[in-house]
Design a protein around this motif. Structure first.
Motif, PDB file in Angstrom:
ATOM      1  N   LEU A 123      -3.588  -3.825   2.407  1.00 29.21           N
ATOM      2  CA  LEU A 123      -3.149  -3.587   1.039  1.00 29.21           C
ATOM      3  C   LEU A 123      -4.269  -3.879   0.049  1.00 29.21           C
ATOM      4  N   GLN A 124      -4.930  -5.016   0.215  1.00 30.24           N
ATOM      5  CA  GLN A 124      -5.998  -5.378  -0.712  1.00 30.24           C
ATOM      6  C   GLN A 124      -7.154  -4.382  -0.641  1.00 30.24           C
ATOM      7  N   GLN A 125      -7.459  -3.901   0.553  1.00 24.54           N
ATOM      8  CA  GLN A 125      -8.520  -2.917   0.705  1.00 24.54           C
ATOM      9  C   GLN A 125      -8.173  -1.612  -0.005  1.00 24.54           C
ATOM     10  N   LEU A 126      -6.927  -1.157   0.161  1.00 25.31           N
ATOM     11  CA  LEU A 126      -6.506   0.088  -0.476  1.00 25.31           C
ATOM     12  C   LEU A 126      -6.480  -0.049  -2.002  1.00 25.31           C
ATOM     13  N   LEU A 127      -6.079  -1.207  -2.484  1.00 27.45           N
ATOM     14  CA  LEU A 127      -6.113  -1.444  -3.931  1.00 27.45           C
ATOM     15  C   LEU A 127      -7.550  -1.440  -4.440  1.00 27.45           C
ATOM     16  N   ALA A 128      -8.458  -2.064  -3.679  1.00 29.76           N
ATOM     17  CA  ALA A 128      -9.866  -2.107  -4.078  1.00 29.76           C
ATOM     18  C   ALA A 128     -10.479  -0.714  -4.103  1.00 29.76           C
TER      19      ALA A 128
END
Length: 254
Positions: free
Chosen positions: A231-236
Motif C-alpha cells: 500500500l505504501q509503495q503504491l501511494l508513493a
C-alpha cells in the motif's frame, strides 16, 4: 465488452469478511492505515458471519462501522452468512468449487428466489442501521446465474469479481485487477507473495489496482507486512486511494 478505466492512477483497499469476530484481527492493521493519513477503505460487511456473528447483537461493533462511514470509508454487503450451507455438492466439479476451493461460496448454488431473499435481508439490515450501501460482493466472488438475476432487481450500483467491477443493473464490466493472498499455511503465503509480486509488475501501468485483504492475512506478520508495504509503495507511486463506489462513479462520468 470490458470498459477500460480512465488514465488516472488509483487503488482500492478492500477489507473482506468484516464481522465482530474478525475485528480483533483487523484492528491493528486499520490503526496503521489510519496513521498514514487519508486512505479510505471499502469494508465488506457480513450480516451474520458463519451464523454466529449477527450484527443485530453487536451494537458496539455497529457503532464502530458508523464511525468508519463518518471517516469516509464505504460499507458493502458481503453475502449474508458467508457460509455454504446448501445441499451436498453434485459431481466432481461442484465438489471442487464448494469443498476444495472454498467452503464459503454462499451464493454459488442459490437460485434467483433464494439469492433475492438473502440479498433483501442484507439490505434491510443495512437500512435498519441507516448505512448507505451501493455494492454487493459474493463470498469467494462466486455468483450463480440466479444471483446475477436477483442483483438486476435491486437498487445496488455494483458487484465485483477478482478482476472486474460490474456496474448494475446491466453488468457493465470495468477492468479492475486485484491482488489477494491465500494465507492459511506457510507454503500458501510463500506462493502468494511470489504471485502478488509478479502481478504488481504485470499491472504496474494499470489505471487501478485492488488490494483484497482477509482476516487470516492479519494473523501472519509476512502477509500483514506485505499489504502495508505494498500500500505504501503504491501511494508513493502516486496512486490515489478510493472506495469502490467513488472509483465507479468516476468511470460513469467519463
Amino acid at each position: 465488452m470490458v470498459e477500460q478505466p480512465g488514465s488516472a492512477r488509483s487503488l482500492m483497499l478492500v477489507l473482506h469478511d468484516v464481522a465482530p469476530e474478525t475485528w480483533p484481527d483487523y484492528q491493528p492493521f486499520v490503526q496503521a492505515i489510519d496513521a498514514l493519513g487519508n486512505v479510505p477503505m471499502t469494508w465488506l460487511v457480513v450480516p451474520d458471519f458463519h451464523h454466529r456473528n449477527a450484527l443485530t447483537r453487536s451494537p458496539t461493533f455497529c457503532r464502530l462501522l458508523e464511525r468508519r462511514l463518518a471517516c469516509g470509508d464505504e460499507l458493502a454487503l458481503h453475502g449474508y452468512y458467508h457460509a455454504d450451507d446448501g445441499p451436498p455438492p453434485r459431481g466432481p466439479g461442484e465438489f471442487f468449487m464448494r469443498r476444495l476451493y472454498t467452503h464459503e461460496g454462499e451464493f454459488y448454488r442459490l437460485d434467483q428466489a433464494q439469492a433475492l431473499q438473502r440479498l433483501e435481508a442484507g439490505l434491510a439490515l443495512f437500512g435498519q442501521q441507516g448505512w448507505p450501501v451501493a455494492g454487493f460482493v459474493a463470498p469467494a466472488w462466486l455468483m450463480s446465474a440466479g444471483t446475477r438475476q436477483a442483483l438486476r432487481q435491486l437498487p445496488l450500483r455494483y458487484t465485483s469479481t477478482p478482476q472486474h467491477l460490474y456496474r448494475l443493473p446491466d453488468f457493465t464490466a470495468y477492468s479492475a485487477p486485484g491482488l489477494v493472498w491465500s494465507a492459511r499455511s506457510a507454503w500458501r503465503r510463500g506462493l502468494s507473495k511470489v504471485l502478488s509480486d509478479w502481478q504488481c509488475r504485470r499491472w504496474r501501468d494499470a489505471p487501478t489496482l485492488r488490494l483484497g485483504l482477509h482476516p487470516v492475512d492479519m494473523r501472519h506478520a509476512s502477509a500483514r507486512n506485505y499489504w502495508l508495504d505494498t500500500l505504501q509503495q503504491l501511494l508513493a507511486e502516486g496512486r490515489e486511494p478510493l472506495t469502490k463506489s467513488t472509483w465507479l462513479a468516476r468511470q460513469a462520468t467519463r
